[in-house]
Design a protein around this motif. Structure first.
Motif, PDB file in Angstrom:
ATOM      1  N   ILE A   8      -3.871   2.222  -8.460  1.00 17.40           N
ATOM      2  CA  ILE A   8      -4.781   1.094  -8.206  1.00 17.40           C
ATOM      3  C   ILE A   8      -5.967   1.154  -9.174  1.00 17.40           C
ATOM      4  CG2 ILE A   8      -6.346   0.023  -6.541  1.00 17.40           C
ATOM      5  CD1 ILE A   8      -4.436   0.824  -4.328  1.00 17.40           C
ATOM      6  N   VAL A  52     -13.763  -1.903 -11.931  1.00 16.68           N
ATOM      7  CA  VAL A  52     -13.914  -0.461 -11.752  1.00 16.68           C
ATOM      8  C   VAL A  52     -14.252  -0.177 -10.284  1.00 16.68           C
ATOM      9  CG1 VAL A  52     -16.330  -0.579 -12.514  1.00 16.68           C
ATOM     10  CG2 VAL A  52     -15.115   1.605 -12.593  1.00 16.68           C
ATOM     11  N   ALA A  53     -13.577   0.837  -9.732  1.00 16.51           N
ATOM     12  CA  ALA A  53     -13.855   1.226  -8.348  1.00 16.51           C
ATOM     13  C   ALA A  53     -15.050   2.173  -8.331  1.00 16.51           C
ATOM     14  CB  ALA A  53     -12.635   1.906  -7.745  1.00 16.51           C
ATOM     15  N   VAL A 110       2.162   1.910  -4.237  1.00 13.69           N
ATOM     16  CA  VAL A 110       1.262   2.438  -5.270  1.00 13.69           C
ATOM     17  C   VAL A 110       0.460   3.587  -4.659  1.00 13.69           C
ATOM     18  CG1 VAL A 110       0.978   0.272  -6.569  1.00 13.69           C
ATOM     19  CG2 VAL A 110      -0.511   0.748  -4.607  1.00 13.69           C
ATOM     20  N   PHE A 129      -8.633   4.098  -1.450  1.00  8.79           N
ATOM     21  CA  PHE A 129      -7.942   2.829  -1.157  1.00  8.79           C
ATOM     22  C   PHE A 129      -7.003   2.930   0.042  1.00  8.79           C
ATOM     23  CE2 PHE A 129      -9.458   2.049  -5.433  1.00  8.79           C
ATOM     24  CZ  PHE A 129      -9.959   0.773  -5.291  1.00  8.79           C
ATOM     25  N   ARG A 149      -4.827  -0.114 -12.511  1.00 11.28           N
ATOM     26  CA  ARG A 149      -4.664  -1.579 -12.552  1.00 11.28           C
ATOM     27  C   ARG A 149      -6.014  -2.287 -12.557  1.00 11.28           C
ATOM     28  NH1 ARG A 149       0.867  -2.998  -9.199  1.00 11.28           N
ATOM     29  NH2 ARG A 149       1.963  -1.100  -9.795  1.00 11.28           N
ATOM     30  N   LEU A 150      -6.967  -1.734 -11.831  1.00 12.14           N
ATOM     31  CA  LEU A 150      -8.315  -2.298 -11.880  1.00 12.14           C
ATOM     32  C   LEU A 150      -8.865  -2.208 -13.299  1.00 12.14           C
ATOM     33  CD1 LEU A 150      -9.807  -0.827  -8.576  1.00 12.14           C
ATOM     34  CD2 LEU A 150      -9.427  -3.246  -9.054  1.00 12.14           C
ATOM     35  N   MET A 157       0.818  -1.215   0.000  1.00 10.68           N
ATOM     36  CA  MET A 157       0.000   0.000   0.000  1.00 10.68           C
ATOM     37  C   MET A 157       0.850   1.263   0.000  1.00 10.68           C
ATOM     38  SD  MET A 157      -3.033  -1.031  -0.264  1.00 10.68           S
ATOM     39  CE  MET A 157      -4.176   0.249   0.285  1.00 10.68           C
TER      40      MET A 157
END
Lengths: 160, 160
Positions: B98, B108-109, B93, B115, B101-102, B90
């Motif tokens: 993040i 998708v966040a 990044v 995060f 990368r998703l 954590m």
């Protein structure tokens, strides 16, 4: 002596003989309960570096989703085991009783807080699989399997 | 063989020689990272039944609060250790990475998702202590102590 002072003393002995294991990427993420009787590394055979272990009250997935997204997108885990267990404290109380116990100790839960107590292990696992399936920030293309861990026997049983 | 099949095979051996420990109430709750290199029961010397272990990405407290309320109000833990660690994913990044990368993996966040990546361990521990102090459903009258765990040496150091 406080429990945390015991931790510091135990860690001094641990660090004396500590050797880090080999660098690896975790293959699997495991979500399970914070219960004080469960030693997931021994019970599930998870060698150094192989598993992201996420632990919450009841092993409920609802507050593991951020961690799972990080485990999958940043660290590369590509399987998930969700483990609930027998004799869980979260099956011994309901949300109303938790609110009462908080009040007795001078605490208060926010309006709308849900503690995710449960009665039936197969149902709690089904619910948590649904929570996972409804989440867009975790992988839906990997194996996701659900288990009950028996704290009296140490045995893991796949459910569903 | 899948990682989860390995888990099932390892558990069959574990259950053969399993003996539950003595019934106890947990004295302490520990919040720490899901990192695959950390074995908190060994590293912190937490015998069977003594500690609720809550693990999240980064050991961040934000998604440990439900579990801590249950640990304190239902199970009776009365100390808390918050442990962050060196070489944490954590800290490697940021939230934007993040999200990228998703997206690369088709996830998708949700809008507004945070995060809780961090850069500095002392600062992340201070922030998490503030998150804890701002929460009305956890005990403010117990020892809450913050630590850095060094994954290279196995040593725990108190901070703050």
């Amino acid at each position: 002596m406080s429990a945390i002072d015991d931790i510091l003393a135990a860690n001094r002995e641990f660090a004396k003989q500590f050797e880090p294991g080999p660098a690896r990427s975790p293959r699997v993420a495991v979500v399970l309960c914070m219960d004080a009787r469960i030693d997931p590394i021994r019970a599930l055979g998870l060698p150094y570096g192989t598993a992201n272990i996420i632990r919450t009250a009841g092993g409920r997935v609802v507050d593991a989703l951020r961690s799972l997204a990080v485990s999958q997108a940043v660290l590369g885990s590509s399987e998930l085991a969700i483990v609930h267990h027998t004799e869980c404290g979260m099956a011994a109380v309901d949300d109303e009783q938790i609110r009462e116990r908080l009040t007795e100790r001078g605490m208060v839960a926010p309006d709308g807080m849900v503690f995710h107590t449960f009665r039936d292990l197969e149902q709690s696992l089904r619910e948590d699989l649904e929570v996972y399936r409804a989440c867009a920030m975790v992988r839906q293309d990997i194996p996701v399997r659900t288990f009950v861990y028996d704290v009296a026997t140490g045995a893991l049983t796949e459910v569903g």
